[in-house]
Motif scaffolding. Sequence first.
Motif, PDB file in Angstrom:
ATOM      1  N   CYS A   1       0.854  -1.189   0.000  1.00 16.98           N
ATOM      2  CA  CYS A   1       0.000   0.000   0.000  1.00 16.98           C
ATOM      3  C   CYS A   1       0.888   1.236   0.000  1.00 16.98           C
ATOM      4  O   CYS A   1       1.790   1.367   0.827  1.00 16.98           O
ATOM      5  CB  CYS A   1      -0.896  -0.012   1.235  1.00 16.98           C
ATOM      6  SG  CYS A   1      -1.869   1.492   1.452  1.00 16.98           S
ATOM      7  N   TYR A   2       0.625   2.141  -0.926  1.00 14.25           N
ATOM      8  CA  TYR A   2       1.400   3.379  -1.014  1.00 14.25           C
ATOM      9  C   TYR A   2       0.600   4.587  -0.522  1.00 14.25           C
ATOM     10  O   TYR A   2       0.976   5.722  -0.766  1.00 14.25           O
ATOM     11  CB  TYR A   2       1.847   3.605  -2.463  1.00 14.25           C
ATOM     12  CG  TYR A   2       2.820   2.563  -2.963  1.00 14.25           C
ATOM     13  CD1 TYR A   2       4.152   2.567  -2.548  1.00 14.25           C
ATOM     14  CD2 TYR A   2       2.400   1.560  -3.837  1.00 14.25           C
ATOM     15  CE1 TYR A   2       5.048   1.602  -3.002  1.00 14.25           C
ATOM     16  CE2 TYR A   2       3.290   0.595  -4.297  1.00 14.25           C
ATOM     17  CZ  TYR A   2       4.608   0.629  -3.876  1.00 14.25           C
ATOM     18  OH  TYR A   2       5.503  -0.331  -4.333  1.00 14.25           O
TER      19      TYR A   2
ATOM     20  N   MET B   1      -3.672   5.890   0.922  1.00 12.63           N
ATOM     21  CA  MET B   1      -5.099   5.702   0.708  1.00 12.63           C
ATOM     22  C   MET B   1      -5.462   6.053  -0.739  1.00 12.63           C
ATOM     23  O   MET B   1      -5.080   7.098  -1.257  1.00 12.63           O
ATOM     24  CB  MET B   1      -5.896   6.578   1.683  1.00 12.63           C
ATOM     25  CG  MET B   1      -7.391   6.300   1.677  1.00 12.63           C
ATOM     26  SD  MET B   1      -7.808   4.572   2.064  1.00 12.63           S
ATOM     27  CE  MET B   1      -7.172   4.403   3.739  1.00 12.63           C
TER      28      MET B   1
ATOM     29  N   TYR C   1      -4.801   6.393  -7.525  1.00  7.47           N
ATOM     30  CA  TYR C   1      -4.080   5.195  -7.967  1.00  7.47           C
ATOM     31  C   TYR C   1      -2.929   5.597  -8.888  1.00  7.47           C
ATOM     32  O   TYR C   1      -1.799   5.139  -8.739  1.00  7.47           O
ATOM     33  CB  TYR C   1      -5.064   4.277  -8.700  1.00  7.47           C
ATOM     34  CG  TYR C   1      -4.603   2.838  -8.886  1.00  7.47           C
ATOM     35  CD1 TYR C   1      -4.899   1.865  -7.939  1.00  7.47           C
ATOM     36  CD2 TYR C   1      -3.914   2.452 -10.030  1.00  7.47           C
ATOM     37  CE1 TYR C   1      -4.504   0.546  -8.111  1.00  7.47           C
ATOM     38  CE2 TYR C   1      -3.511   1.133 -10.216  1.00  7.47           C
ATOM     39  CZ  TYR C   1      -3.809   0.188  -9.264  1.00  7.47           C
ATOM     40  OH  TYR C   1      -3.405  -1.113  -9.438  1.00  7.47           O
TER      41      TYR C   1
ATOM     42  N   HIS D   1      -3.567  -5.531  -4.900  1.00  7.08           N
ATOM     43  CA  HIS D   1      -2.873  -5.652  -3.609  1.00  7.08           C
ATOM     44  C   HIS D   1      -2.693  -4.311  -2.892  1.00  7.08           C
ATOM     45  O   HIS D   1      -2.875  -4.237  -1.669  1.00  7.08           O
ATOM     46  CB  HIS D   1      -1.536  -6.364  -3.785  1.00  7.08           C
ATOM     47  CG  HIS D   1      -1.687  -7.826  -4.079  1.00  7.08           C
ATOM     48  ND1 HIS D   1      -0.761  -8.554  -4.798  1.00  7.08           N
ATOM     49  CD2 HIS D   1      -2.680  -8.701  -3.754  1.00  7.08           C
ATOM     50  CE1 HIS D   1      -1.181  -9.801  -4.896  1.00  7.08           C
ATOM     51  NE2 HIS D   1      -2.334  -9.920  -4.279  1.00  7.08           N
ATOM     52  N   PRO D   2      -2.353  -3.219  -3.593  1.00  6.35           N
ATOM     53  CA  PRO D   2      -2.262  -1.936  -2.875  1.00  6.35           C
ATOM     54  C   PRO D   2      -3.609  -1.498  -2.287  1.00  6.35           C
ATOM     55  O   PRO D   2      -3.639  -0.776  -1.279  1.00  6.35           O
ATOM     56  CB  PRO D   2      -1.797  -0.947  -3.954  1.00  6.35           C
ATOM     57  CG  PRO D   2      -1.148  -1.793  -4.991  1.00  6.35           C
ATOM     58  CD  PRO D   2      -1.917  -3.068  -4.998  1.00  6.35           C
ATOM     59  N   LEU D   3      -4.708  -1.932  -2.903  1.00  4.35           N
ATOM     60  CA  LEU D   3      -6.035  -1.592  -2.397  1.00  4.35           C
ATOM     61  C   LEU D   3      -6.392  -2.457  -1.198  1.00  4.35           C
ATOM     62  O   LEU D   3      -6.910  -1.966  -0.189  1.00  4.35           O
ATOM     63  CB  LEU D   3      -7.077  -1.772  -3.500  1.00  4.35           C
ATOM     64  CG  LEU D   3      -6.852  -0.998  -4.803  1.00  4.35           C
ATOM     65  CD1 LEU D   3      -7.925  -1.367  -5.836  1.00  4.35           C
ATOM     66  CD2 LEU D   3      -6.868   0.508  -4.551  1.00  4.35           C
ATOM     67  N   GLU D   4      -6.096  -3.751  -1.295  1.00  2.00           N
ATOM     68  CA  GLU D   4      -6.392  -4.667  -0.184  1.00  2.00           C
ATOM     69  C   GLU D   4      -5.679  -4.251   1.088  1.00  2.00           C
ATOM     70  O   GLU D   4      -6.187  -4.440   2.202  1.00  2.00           O
ATOM     71  CB  GLU D   4      -5.955  -6.091  -0.544  1.00  2.00           C
ATOM     72  CG  GLU D   4      -6.917  -6.856  -1.408  1.00  2.00           C
ATOM     73  CD  GLU D   4      -6.487  -8.301  -1.552  1.00  2.00           C
ATOM     74  OE1 GLU D   4      -7.202  -9.181  -1.037  1.00  2.00           O
ATOM     75  OE2 GLU D   4      -5.446  -8.549  -2.177  1.00  2.00           O
ATOM     76  N   LYS D   5      -4.493  -3.704   0.941  1.00  3.52           N
ATOM     77  CA  LYS D   5      -3.671  -3.389   2.099  1.00  3.52           C
ATOM     78  C   LYS D   5      -3.982  -2.022   2.712  1.00  3.52           C
ATOM     79  O   LYS D   5      -3.293  -1.580   3.628  1.00  3.52           O
ATOM     80  CB  LYS D   5      -2.188  -3.483   1.717  1.00  3.52           C
ATOM     81  CG  LYS D   5      -1.739  -4.913   1.427  1.00  3.52           C
ATOM     82  CD  LYS D   5      -0.282  -4.966   1.007  1.00  3.52           C
ATOM     83  CE  LYS D   5       0.193  -6.396   0.873  1.00  3.52           C
ATOM     84  NZ  LYS D   5       0.198  -7.129   2.147  1.00  3.52           N
ATOM     85  N   MET D   6      -5.020  -1.355   2.214  1.00  7.13           N
ATOM     86  CA  MET D   6      -5.366  -0.052   2.793  1.00  7.13           C
ATOM     87  C   MET D   6      -5.978  -0.180   4.177  1.00  7.13           C
ATOM     88  O   MET D   6      -5.987   0.781   4.941  1.00  7.13           O
ATOM     89  CB  MET D   6      -6.332   0.700   1.857  1.00  7.13           C
ATOM     90  CG  MET D   6      -5.682   1.186   0.574  1.00  7.13           C
ATOM     91  SD  MET D   6      -6.738   2.308  -0.394  1.00  7.13           S
ATOM     92  CE  MET D   6      -8.162   1.296  -0.753  1.00  7.13           C
TER      93      MET D   6
ATOM     94  N   TYR E   1     -11.151  -3.278   3.704  1.00 11.22           N
ATOM     95  CA  TYR E   1     -11.093  -3.434   2.257  1.00 11.22           C
ATOM     96  C   TYR E   1     -10.907  -4.919   1.923  1.00 11.22           C
ATOM     97  O   TYR E   1      -9.796  -5.420   1.824  1.00 11.22           O
ATOM     98  CB  TYR E   1      -9.955  -2.581   1.672  1.00 11.22           C
ATOM     99  CG  TYR E   1     -10.241  -1.102   1.792  1.00 11.22           C
ATOM    100  CD1 TYR E   1     -10.923  -0.436   0.787  1.00 11.22           C
ATOM    101  CD2 TYR E   1      -9.861  -0.394   2.924  1.00 11.22           C
ATOM    102  CE1 TYR E   1     -11.212   0.923   0.900  1.00 11.22           C
ATOM    103  CE2 TYR E   1     -10.145   0.963   3.054  1.00 11.22           C
ATOM    104  CZ  TYR E   1     -10.818   1.609   2.038  1.00 11.22           C
ATOM    105  OH  TYR E   1     -11.111   2.949   2.158  1.00 11.22           O
TER     106      TYR E   1
END
Length: 325
Positions: A63-64, A66, A73, A120-125, A129
């Motif tokens: 995750c980079y 929110m 994105y 994966h960056p979205l799941e890790k927010m 999520y």
Amino acid sequence: MTKKERVIAVIEGREADAVPSSFSLHFPAHEAVGDAAVEAHLKFFEETDTDIIKVMNEHLVPCYGMIKSPEDYYDKIPVIDRSSDFIADQLEMTKKILDRADHDAFSMGTLHGICASGIHPLEKMGETYNYSEVRQMQVDFLRWDEKKMLSAMQKIADGMCVLAEKYITEAGLDSVYYAGLGAETKWFTDEEFERWIKPLDLQIMRAVKDAGGYCFLHMCKNGLNMKRYDADYAVLADVVNWGVYEAPMSLEDGRKQFPGKAVLGGLENRSGVLVDGDEAAVRAEVRKIVAEFGRKGLLLGADCTLATEQDRKLVRAAVEEARNL
């Protein structure tokens, strides 16, 4: 034959001395990364004696920040290369595993395809999520602003190409297991898959081949439109693997769709004899699978990764029975 020779013979359409096997599972969180993961892999390989030693990959695109829109994105996904921590860490773990694993075995590294790596960056927010939510976010964002989303997804794909290449040329793996998503009819239309997912899938698979590795194409999840994985995919895949009971598509129908390609599978991963049976039932099912499909072009395995709590004695029974056939 050594394990590696046996696997390569099957991949290349030659006669092997036995049916080789490949099984894997997700290790628990405390054994997913680092030295604990190295030990967990080595223990699994020893207990199951698979012909293919598959290195799992829990070093995911992080995750980079929110992300609430395609603009977020686009702005927050950076350039991904060899120096990115999650790629460097995966390569380091892989090399440690291979240093101590059975050198006679055929080796394979897991690479999450563009659809999975893109979420994966979205799941890790955050914990709220969940998988279904972020899959829908990915679809919505692409429909909202295709240009920005594809620009960001291209950076992720380029990073996956780096991992694919380094798996082969630096870590010394024989192959890459490309875990593809996106063919479920629930999310993308056929035209959207063709425009958004397929070109990046093919780019990464081509990177595996260009690096000199064998490419295993895994087609994951249920309700798949298997026709999306057409001749363009087939030409880059050496081995195909899918959810026979999820897609659904039988091993024989898969062999017809991917002529000349080796097939990995035969057993269910979260039900059936590997879950509910005993060793005798597992051995009987393996004999049945091989009798129906034939030895040529078959690598015994499961639809997907096994459950973390899988009884490894049953996996060992399947591997041993296949090796006797």
